[in-house]
Design an enzyme around this catalytic site. Structure first.
Site, PDB file in Angstrom:
ATOM      1  N   HIS A 242      38.884  64.260  41.582  1.00 41.36           N
ATOM      2  CA  HIS A 242      37.968  65.391  41.652  1.00 41.36           C
ATOM      3  C   HIS A 242      38.641  66.660  41.127  1.00 41.36           C
ATOM      4  O   HIS A 242      39.866  66.749  41.069  1.00 41.36           O
ATOM      5  CB  HIS A 242      37.520  65.613  43.098  1.00 41.36           C
ATOM      6  CG  HIS A 242      36.970  64.383  43.751  1.00 41.36           C
ATOM      7  ND1 HIS A 242      37.769  63.480  44.428  1.00 41.36           N
ATOM      8  CD2 HIS A 242      35.719  63.889  43.806  1.00 41.36           C
ATOM      9  CE1 HIS A 242      37.023  62.484  44.882  1.00 41.36           C
ATOM     10  NE2 HIS A 242      35.768  62.705  44.521  1.00 41.36           N
TER      11      HIS A 242
ATOM     12  N   ASP B 261      38.135  69.750  42.564  1.00 35.40           N
ATOM     13  CA  ASP B 261      38.393  70.667  43.679  1.00 35.40           C
ATOM     14  C   ASP B 261      38.257  72.118  43.244  1.00 35.40           C
ATOM     15  O   ASP B 261      39.016  72.991  43.672  1.00 35.40           O
ATOM     16  CB  ASP B 261      39.772  70.409  44.291  1.00 35.40           C
ATOM     17  CG  ASP B 261      39.862  69.042  44.958  1.00 35.40           C
ATOM     18  OD1 ASP B 261      38.795  68.426  45.200  1.00 35.40           O
ATOM     19  OD2 ASP B 261      40.977  68.570  45.230  1.00 35.40           O
TER      20      ASP B 261
ATOM     21  N   HIS C  28      42.561  67.657  51.402  1.00 40.64           N
ATOM     22  CA  HIS C  28      43.107  68.431  50.287  1.00 40.64           C
ATOM     23  C   HIS C  28      42.946  69.935  50.454  1.00 40.64           C
ATOM     24  O   HIS C  28      43.506  70.701  49.677  1.00 40.64           O
ATOM     25  CB  HIS C  28      42.493  67.966  48.963  1.00 40.64           C
ATOM     26  CG  HIS C  28      43.451  68.024  47.813  1.00 40.64           C
ATOM     27  ND1 HIS C  28      43.271  67.304  46.646  1.00 40.64           N
ATOM     28  CD2 HIS C  28      44.603  68.714  47.635  1.00 40.64           C
ATOM     29  CE1 HIS C  28      44.267  67.554  45.818  1.00 40.64           C
ATOM     30  NE2 HIS C  28      45.083  68.409  46.400  1.00 40.64           N
TER      31      HIS C  28
ATOM     32  N   ASP D 163      43.053  59.633  46.320  1.00 41.41           N
ATOM     33  CA  ASP D 163      41.827  59.112  45.720  1.00 41.41           C
ATOM     34  C   ASP D 163      41.858  59.183  44.197  1.00 41.41           C
ATOM     35  O   ASP D 163      40.931  58.711  43.534  1.00 41.41           O
ATOM     36  CB  ASP D 163      40.576  59.782  46.297  1.00 41.41           C
ATOM     37  CG  ASP D 163      40.341  61.224  45.835  1.00 41.41           C
ATOM     38  OD1 ASP D 163      40.817  61.618  44.771  1.00 41.41           O
ATOM     39  OD2 ASP D 163      39.634  61.961  46.563  1.00 41.41           O
TER      40      ASP D 163
ATOM     41  N   GLU E  69      45.051  63.133  51.645  1.00 43.83           N
ATOM     42  CA  GLU E  69      43.818  62.350  51.779  1.00 43.83           C
ATOM     43  C   GLU E  69      44.035  60.876  52.130  1.00 43.83           C
ATOM     44  O   GLU E  69      43.182  60.034  51.857  1.00 43.83           O
ATOM     45  CB  GLU E  69      42.942  62.467  50.522  1.00 43.83           C
ATOM     46  CG  GLU E  69      42.435  63.882  50.237  1.00 43.83           C
ATOM     47  CD  GLU E  69      41.258  64.325  51.111  1.00 43.83           C
ATOM     48  OE1 GLU E  69      40.793  63.514  51.941  1.00 43.83           O
ATOM     49  OE2 GLU E  69      40.819  65.482  50.958  1.00 43.83           O
TER      50      GLU E  69
ATOM     51  N   HIS F 232      37.667  70.988  51.337  1.00 44.36           N
ATOM     52  CA  HIS F 232      38.620  70.172  50.578  1.00 44.36           C
ATOM     53  C   HIS F 232      38.195  70.011  49.114  1.00 44.36           C
ATOM     54  O   HIS F 232      38.995  69.536  48.299  1.00 44.36           O
ATOM     55  CB  HIS F 232      38.860  68.802  51.246  1.00 44.36           C
ATOM     56  CG  HIS F 232      37.799  67.772  51.003  1.00 44.36           C
ATOM     57  ND1 HIS F 232      38.046  66.417  51.035  1.00 44.36           N
ATOM     58  CD2 HIS F 232      36.474  67.890  50.744  1.00 44.36           C
ATOM     59  CE1 HIS F 232      36.930  65.745  50.807  1.00 44.36           C
ATOM     60  NE2 HIS F 232      35.968  66.621  50.628  1.00 44.36           N
TER      61      HIS F 232
ATOM     62  N   ASP G 274      44.080  63.896  40.564  1.00 43.92           N
ATOM     63  CA  ASP G 274      42.958  63.781  41.489  1.00 43.92           C
ATOM     64  C   ASP G 274      41.738  63.236  40.752  1.00 43.92           C
ATOM     65  O   ASP G 274      41.538  63.530  39.569  1.00 43.92           O
ATOM     66  CB  ASP G 274      42.650  65.190  42.043  1.00 43.92           C
ATOM     67  CG  ASP G 274      41.821  65.189  43.309  1.00 43.92           C
ATOM     68  OD1 ASP G 274      41.028  64.249  43.521  1.00 43.92           O
ATOM     69  OD2 ASP G 274      41.932  66.156  44.085  1.00 43.92           O
TER      70      ASP G 274
ATOM     71  N   ASP H 224      46.294  63.693  45.156  1.00 43.54           N
ATOM     72  CA  ASP H 224      45.281  63.153  46.062  1.00 43.54           C
ATOM     73  C   ASP H 224      45.267  61.646  45.859  1.00 43.54           C
ATOM     74  O   ASP H 224      45.107  61.167  44.725  1.00 43.54           O
ATOM     75  CB  ASP H 224      43.919  63.763  45.719  1.00 43.54           C
ATOM     76  CG  ASP H 224      42.833  63.430  46.724  1.00 43.54           C
ATOM     77  OD1 ASP H 224      42.827  62.302  47.236  1.00 43.54           O
ATOM     78  OD2 ASP H 224      41.979  64.303  46.968  1.00 43.54           O
TER      79      ASP H 224
END
Length: 299
Positions: free
Chosen positions: A124, A126, A99, A228, A271, A139, A122, A226
């Site tokens: 997360h 980030d 990412h 994930d 990712e 990332h 996402d 992303d």
């Protein structure tokens, strides 16, 4: 005919686990070009951005930033390529790679769109910097860098100004945030829909609210997805899986609603790590979601 510039970024230096550099290849292998062409798009596959390799693995400088020079160079190249695609009137579709490549995508897009909206789908945030990151992995920093926070060699890619404004950003699917990220979200007033909101309100309402929010006064909207973000059951081939995410079907709904809105002007899917995947399931999910984003329907 609608035109797409497909750009691969085989980057794996923004994090620790090898394999995500093969993401663009396996997404292509899963049929992304054919899927888009079947929807009536003219797709120009511009190949992959060149990634310089460090002299040794996981070089970490005194600023707590791993492989900084190589990440900067790759994102500078990506920024130029994305800016060129936008200036040609093409939709930049970027395939990762980790990412950290969002730094270059947003830098390139913002050269042509000065009030860019961003949907960050996402698990997360980030939103770390070298000071707040537990790992030093870049990332985990691309959104904060794009807000103008962090090391000057990263924030200076594509110009020294911030690439996006906090009031033009919305995070969807968040369920793993470091303390520094939580503090920054509160400080900047960034709109976040965690899994709590998705469970409570439903994906349809979350997306409707998010789209209205991010489309207000902006001159384009970038989607940074992303893999994930999805629950690991549906997307096992990612480096930092977090249980309890949106389902495959919920994410399709999100993409379908974005397609209906017509507001997305650039996008990246990142990712995908085939080494950690099961029978290319995650790459195939990425391609199916890209199909939905670009208007694919059952009937």
């Amino acid at each position: 005919m609608k035109k797409i510039a497909l750009i691969g970024v085989p980057m794996d230096l923004g994090q620790m686990r090898r394999g995500v550099d093969m993401g663009p290849s396996v997404i292509r292998y899963a049929g992304v070009v054919e899927r888009l062409e079947a929807l009536g798009y003219e797709v120009e596959d511009r190949g992959d951005i060149t990634i310089d390799r460090p002299g040794r693995v996981d070089v970490k400088n005194g600023d707590n930033l791993k492989d900084l020079q190589e990440v900067v160079k790759a994102n500078e190249r990506l920024s130029d390529e994305v800016a060129r695609a936008v200036s040609e009137g093409k939709f930049p579709l970027v395939l990762g790679g980790d990412h950290s490549i969002a730094i270059g995508t947003l830098a390139g897009t913002s050269q042509k769109r000065k009030n860019l909206g961003v949907i960050w789908y996402d698990a997360h945030g980030d939103l770390n910097t070298g000071e707040t990151s537990p790992s030093g992995n870049i990332h985990g920093m691309p959104l904060s860098v794009s807000l103008g926070l962090g090391h000057e060699s990263l924030t200076g890619i594509g110009g020294t100004d911030a690439k996006v404004k906090p009031e033009n950003v919305v995070l969807i699917g968040a369920r793993s945030l470091d303390q520094g990220e939580r503090d920054l979200i509160k400080e900047k007033g960034i709109r976040v829909y965690t899994m709590h909101e998705i469970d409570r309100l439903g994906m349809s309402r979350v997306m409707q609210e998010a789209m209205e929010y991010v489309n207000d006064g902006t001159d384009g909207v970038h989607l940074s997805l992303d893999l994930d973000a999805l629950d690991p059951h549906d997307a096992p081939g990612v480096g930092t899986p977090v249980v309890g995410g949106p389902t495959y079907r919920e994410t399709h709904l999100a993409m379908e609603m974005l397609a209906e809105s017509g507001m997305i002007t650039s996008a990246e899917f990142v990712e995908v790590n085939p080494i950690l995947d099961v029978k290319n399931q995650t790459a195939e999910a990425a391609v199916a979601l890209i199909g939905s984003l670009f208007g694919e329907k059952l009937l």
